[in-house]
Design a protein around this motif. Structure first.
Motif, PDB file in Angstrom:
ATOM      1  N   PHE A   1      22.179  62.672 -70.176  1.00 53.99           N
ATOM      2  CA  PHE A   1      21.095  62.970 -71.112  1.00 53.99           C
ATOM      3  C   PHE A   1      19.814  62.255 -70.682  1.00 53.99           C
ATOM      4  O   PHE A   1      19.855  61.225 -70.017  1.00 53.99           O
ATOM      5  N   GLY A   2      18.674  62.814 -71.106  1.00 50.53           N
ATOM      6  CA  GLY A   2      17.373  62.211 -70.814  1.00 50.53           C
ATOM      7  C   GLY A   2      16.350  63.277 -70.563  1.00 50.53           C
ATOM      8  O   GLY A   2      16.493  64.430 -71.006  1.00 50.53           O
ATOM      9  N   ALA A   3      15.299  62.920 -69.829  1.00 53.68           N
ATOM     10  CA  ALA A   3      14.342  63.925 -69.393  1.00 53.68           C
ATOM     11  C   ALA A   3      15.060  64.847 -68.404  1.00 53.68           C
ATOM     12  O   ALA A   3      16.129  64.526 -67.914  1.00 53.68           O
ATOM     13  N   LYS A   4      14.441  65.989 -68.123  1.00 57.25           N
ATOM     14  CA  LYS A   4      15.147  66.982 -67.290  1.00 57.25           C
ATOM     15  C   LYS A   4      15.562  66.396 -65.933  1.00 57.25           C
ATOM     16  O   LYS A   4      16.674  66.610 -65.466  1.00 57.25           O
TER      17      LYS A   4
ATOM     18  N   HIS B   1      20.250  63.248 -62.746  1.00 55.33           N
ATOM     19  CA  HIS B   1      20.655  62.041 -62.034  1.00 55.33           C
ATOM     20  C   HIS B   1      21.799  61.338 -62.774  1.00 55.33           C
ATOM     21  O   HIS B   1      22.794  60.922 -62.168  1.00 55.33           O
ATOM     22  N   ALA B   2      21.665  61.232 -64.100  1.00 63.31           N
ATOM     23  CA  ALA B   2      22.698  60.567 -64.905  1.00 63.31           C
ATOM     24  C   ALA B   2      24.013  61.335 -64.856  1.00 63.31           C
ATOM     25  O   ALA B   2      25.110  60.752 -64.758  1.00 63.31           O
ATOM     26  N   ALA B   3      23.936  62.675 -64.911  1.00 65.32           N
ATOM     27  CA  ALA B   3      25.144  63.513 -64.858  1.00 65.32           C
ATOM     28  C   ALA B   3      25.836  63.403 -63.501  1.00 65.32           C
ATOM     29  O   ALA B   3      27.064  63.292 -63.420  1.00 65.32           O
ATOM     30  N   ALA B   4      25.028  63.416 -62.441  1.00 60.36           N
ATOM     31  CA  ALA B   4      25.591  63.304 -61.089  1.00 60.36           C
ATOM     32  C   ALA B   4      26.252  61.946 -60.885  1.00 60.36           C
ATOM     33  O   ALA B   4      27.316  61.839 -60.270  1.00 60.36           O
TER      34      ALA B   4
ATOM     35  N   TRP C   1      17.032  66.372 -72.835  1.00 62.26           N
ATOM     36  CA  TRP C   1      17.809  67.385 -72.107  1.00 62.26           C
ATOM     37  C   TRP C   1      19.233  66.884 -71.870  1.00 62.26           C
ATOM     38  O   TRP C   1      19.458  65.707 -71.648  1.00 62.26           O
ATOM     39  N   ARG C   2      20.157  67.853 -71.930  1.00 56.37           N
ATOM     40  CA  ARG C   2      21.536  67.564 -71.515  1.00 56.37           C
ATOM     41  C   ARG C   2      21.800  68.333 -70.227  1.00 56.37           C
ATOM     42  O   ARG C   2      21.566  69.539 -70.161  1.00 56.37           O
TER      43      ARG C   2
END
Length: 207
Positions: free
Chosen positions: A32-35, A40-43, A17-18
């Motif tokens: 990116f990663g699991a939903k 969390h990565a984007a935040a 997921w993006r």
């Protein structure tokens, strides 16, 4: 900061997921990663970007100045604020200050200085003298500073309220009737007892 934050998800071809972070409809970062982990990565990335922006802003002292009225600097003689008459033609404090500056042939300045984040400080200067200040978002801080300045000035200065819409032409008070250019000239043009301006000023405690 009274802004909207939105997370938008998109399933990629590799089944990961993006997640994109939008701040006030502006894409700030993505992860990116699991939903769950992509959010969390984007935040986390968005936070890094914002912190970097804030450190850059903090290193720059941003100042803006707005001026209204005419300055007495060029004449070589600075006007004394003790002679100031507040001219109230509107319930808006910014309009009141601007009208007062023009009525008294003085200069009012609004000095904006960026603080932290979205907050700004606005100082009100009249003939280079500090009157009041306020801190807030830029959209409303000028209004708040002007409101405080009018409150402070009204404690010591007389106020003329323009009520021409309610009154008659005979009730009009001229600038010279109110102020008088000098003590001698003021005595010559002494206001009569039945003059509405005389009555208003006496009720305000003037003699």
């Amino acid at each position: 900061n009274k802004m909207s934050v939105e997370y938008k998800y998109e399933l990629m071809p590799n089944r990961s997921w993006r997640c994109q972070v939008y701040l006030q409809d502006h894409c700030l970062a993505e992860g990116f990663g699991a939903k769950k982990t992509s959010k969390h990565a984007a935040a986390e990335e968005a936070l890094k970007i914002l912190q970097k922006m804030q450190s850059n802003i903090a290193s720059l002292k941003v100042t803006q100045v707005q001026k209204v009225g005419c300055s007495s600097r060029g004449s070589g003689r600075k006007k004394d604020l003790k002679d100031l008459v507040i001219y109230e033609n509107s319930s808006n404090p910014v309009c009141t200050l601007n009208d007062t500056a023009q009525f008294n042939k003085m200069m009012v300045e609004y000095v904006f200085e960026r603080m932290t984040g979205m907050r700004w400080k606005c100082k009100v200067m009249l003939e280079d003298e500090f009157i009041a200040e306020a801190v807030g978002v830029k959209k409303s801080v000028k209004h708040e500073a002007a409101e405080e300045a009018v409150k402070i000035l009204k404690k010591t200065q007389p106020t003329v309220v323009n009520n021409l819409k309610k009154g008659t032409v005979e009730d009009v008070i001229s600038r010279n009737e109110i102020r008088g250019r000098s003590a001698e000239e003021a005595f010559k043009q002494k206001i009569k007892e039945d003059n509405i301006g005389n009555q208003i000023l006496r009720k305000m405690g003037w003699t």
